[in-house]
Scaffold this motif. Sequence first.
Motif, mmCIF file in Angstrom:
data_model
loop_
_atom_site.group_PDB
_atom_site.id
_atom_site.type_symbol
_atom_site.label_atom_id
_atom_site.label_comp_id
_atom_site.label_asym_id
_atom_site.label_seq_id
_atom_site.Cartn_x
_atom_site.Cartn_y
_atom_site.Cartn_z
ATOM 1 N N LYS A 1 127.960 -0.074 -8.759
ATOM 2 C CA LYS A 1 127.020 -0.875 -9.540
ATOM 3 C C LYS A 1 127.737 -1.591 -10.686
ATOM 4 O O LYS A 1 127.400 -2.738 -11.024
ATOM 5 C CB LYS A 1 125.904 0.024 -10.076
ATOM 6 N N LEU A 2 128.731 -0.915 -11.259
ATOM 7 C CA LEU A 2 129.495 -1.498 -12.360
ATOM 8 C C LEU A 2 130.667 -2.346 -11.877
ATOM 9 O O LEU A 2 131.358 -2.974 -12.689
ATOM 10 C CB LEU A 2 130.026 -0.375 -13.263
ATOM 11 N N ASP A 3 130.893 -2.335 -10.560
ATOM 12 C CA ASP A 3 132.035 -3.028 -9.958
ATOM 13 C C ASP A 3 133.345 -2.464 -10.499
ATOM 14 O O ASP A 3 134.290 -3.198 -10.805
ATOM 15 C CB ASP A 3 131.961 -4.540 -10.196
ATOM 16 N N TRP A 4 133.398 -1.148 -10.603
ATOM 17 C CA TRP A 4 134.595 -0.449 -11.046
ATOM 18 C C TRP A 4 135.255 0.242 -9.859
ATOM 19 O O TRP A 4 134.572 0.755 -8.963
ATOM 20 C CB TRP A 4 134.252 0.618 -12.098
ATOM 21 N N GLN B 1 140.115 2.182 -12.872
ATOM 22 C CA GLN B 1 139.659 0.859 -13.266
ATOM 23 C C GLN B 1 140.319 0.393 -14.559
ATOM 24 O O GLN B 1 140.631 -0.794 -14.730
ATOM 25 C CB GLN B 1 138.140 0.862 -13.440
ATOM 26 N N ARG C 1 132.552 3.346 -22.280
ATOM 27 C CA ARG C 1 132.547 3.203 -20.816
ATOM 28 C C ARG C 1 131.889 4.422 -20.158
ATOM 29 O O ARG C 1 131.231 4.282 -19.114
ATOM 30 C CB ARG C 1 133.974 3.028 -20.310
ATOM 31 N N ASP D 1 128.309 3.722 -20.297
ATOM 32 C CA ASP D 1 127.959 2.766 -19.238
ATOM 33 C C ASP D 1 127.797 3.484 -17.901
ATOM 34 O O ASP D 1 126.868 3.194 -17.129
ATOM 35 C CB ASP D 1 129.047 1.701 -19.099
ATOM 36 N N LEU D 2 128.711 4.402 -17.619
ATOM 37 C CA LEU D 2 128.683 5.104 -16.348
ATOM 38 C C LEU D 2 127.448 5.992 -16.230
ATOM 39 O O LEU D 2 126.799 6.041 -15.172
ATOM 40 C CB LEU D 2 129.957 5.934 -16.189
ATOM 41 N N ALA E 1 124.535 3.805 -15.486
ATOM 42 C CA ALA E 1 124.590 3.273 -14.126
ATOM 43 C C ALA E 1 124.244 4.338 -13.098
ATOM 44 O O ALA E 1 123.726 4.032 -12.018
ATOM 45 C CB ALA E 1 125.975 2.699 -13.842
#
Length: 542
Positions: free
Chosen positions: A175-178, A328, A435, A438-439, A442
């Motif tokens: 979802k985060l494109d990580w 990432q 971060r 964020d995770l 997500a």
Amino acid sequence: MSNERICDVLIVGAGATGSLAALVLAKAGLDVVCLEQGSWVEPQDHPHLHADWAWQRRTKWSPDVNKRSHADDYPVKSDSSQILMWNGVGGSTNVYGAIWPRYRPSDFRKGTEHGLQPDWPISYEDVAPFYEEADKLVGVSGLAGDRAMPPREACPTRAMPPSKVAQRLGAAFDKLDWHWWPVEAGAISEDYDGRPACNNCGICNGCPRGSMSKYSMSIWPKALEAGTELRINARVLKVEKGTDGRATGALYIDRNTGQKHFQRAKLVIVAANGIGTPRLLLASDNLANSSDQVGRNLLHHTLVGVEMWVDEPVDGHIGYVASLISRQFAETDVSRGFVNGFNFNCITSTSSAGELAAGWFTSAKAPWGKEHHSWFERHFGHSIGVFAIGDDLPNPENRVTLDPVLRDSDGVPAAVTHYQPGENDKRMMNYMLDRLEDLAKAAGAFDYSLHDYRDQEGVYRTPAWHMIGTCRMGADPANSVVNKWNQAWDVPNLFIVDGSVLATGGVVNPTPTISALALRAAGYIRDNFESLTTASRSVQAA
């Protein structure tokens, strides 16, 4: 005090690297003696097999030497960090989690990249064959093909089966494109080399089965079969050197009888970890320390974490200790406000109801009173843990020294460690926390708890478990302790093969790199033994 025969190679320390060096050299036909101040840890000794295992993991089986009382330990005074080590056959592999990622090529050339860390005198390509060799000995599980890393051979055993935690986090990373990838593990996913596959018991704190590569079960049987003489309960007091500047052997005490012995040797290898090795060299009349670098540049890694809870049961209390790794943010991007990078280690939860209720690895705790049961019902089996581990910059004032008063039970001065993250490390830790948040979002966490490891005064600490960098490798004897073959600049027949030689910390757990370097150094000793044991005082940088 008795005098022993002159052996070819004397190894101080029977942990991961000592065992690998013993295996290589004994297989070559050399007369190898290994001295270990601890003893064997038997399968039945592990907490896994006891009803009070959760309590044992926090007390007498804590990896932190300062939270348990073992006769095999020595005191370590620390102003900042947990001191995670284990004295005994197999060393800290008796209590580690065996997450098994490799360094990246850039980790060996930070001096060229930004100049705030040294370049290694070797490259990733120099170490790569020995990574493969170590992986085969350990039986590493994993999946080749990660585009974030250089190509590698297929792992000896397939990746651990994807857990519910891995599936939930994988979707969050997507979802985060990580970037993410199944973690490489020093644990076998299928039967291998006479050891049983991991049974996903979920209490990874060492492994009584040997499924996680406990070196006393994976490497030491081979080293003993090859002819290594292992002496347990043998605490080394001092490494001696002769008038020609060469090491002559080690004075040690048999802790069973109290008698002192001197083991003579043609060549000495020290493998006592990033604290034990500088402690021993400093206690040995400042041995190999003309550069004044022994004990300096202690690295622990920066470390922060998040504990999150999601609505669906993810059974984080079962399975191997780790699920995914994300690189990432592993490379430097100065737009973030700091140099170096970090990775995410995505781990399982605790198997213990008591640990969850009292705070697992963050400060989150179950409320007491009428809300306790509803909180617990919603949280247990629903938790996921993620650590962010970063590459801290070396600081010569972060170091290991000797206490002027405190001694161990045999009179050797206690180690004292000082460590404080630098400004670059703090900026990285703050970015890492953002971060992690964020995770958690997500992943759809309904609750999460960040841990930045600041104390009550707001001072950053780090609980990172790794003790590296204190006798670092380099190309210049003025600012390093060993050359590219792990050979001491000052003492040509003295080698150091543990984590103290790492010139940079990378963003990953160091055991794979330490193991690979130990195999590389042992191969060099094997192939050059005659020239290394002649009466020359010169050590070459090339």
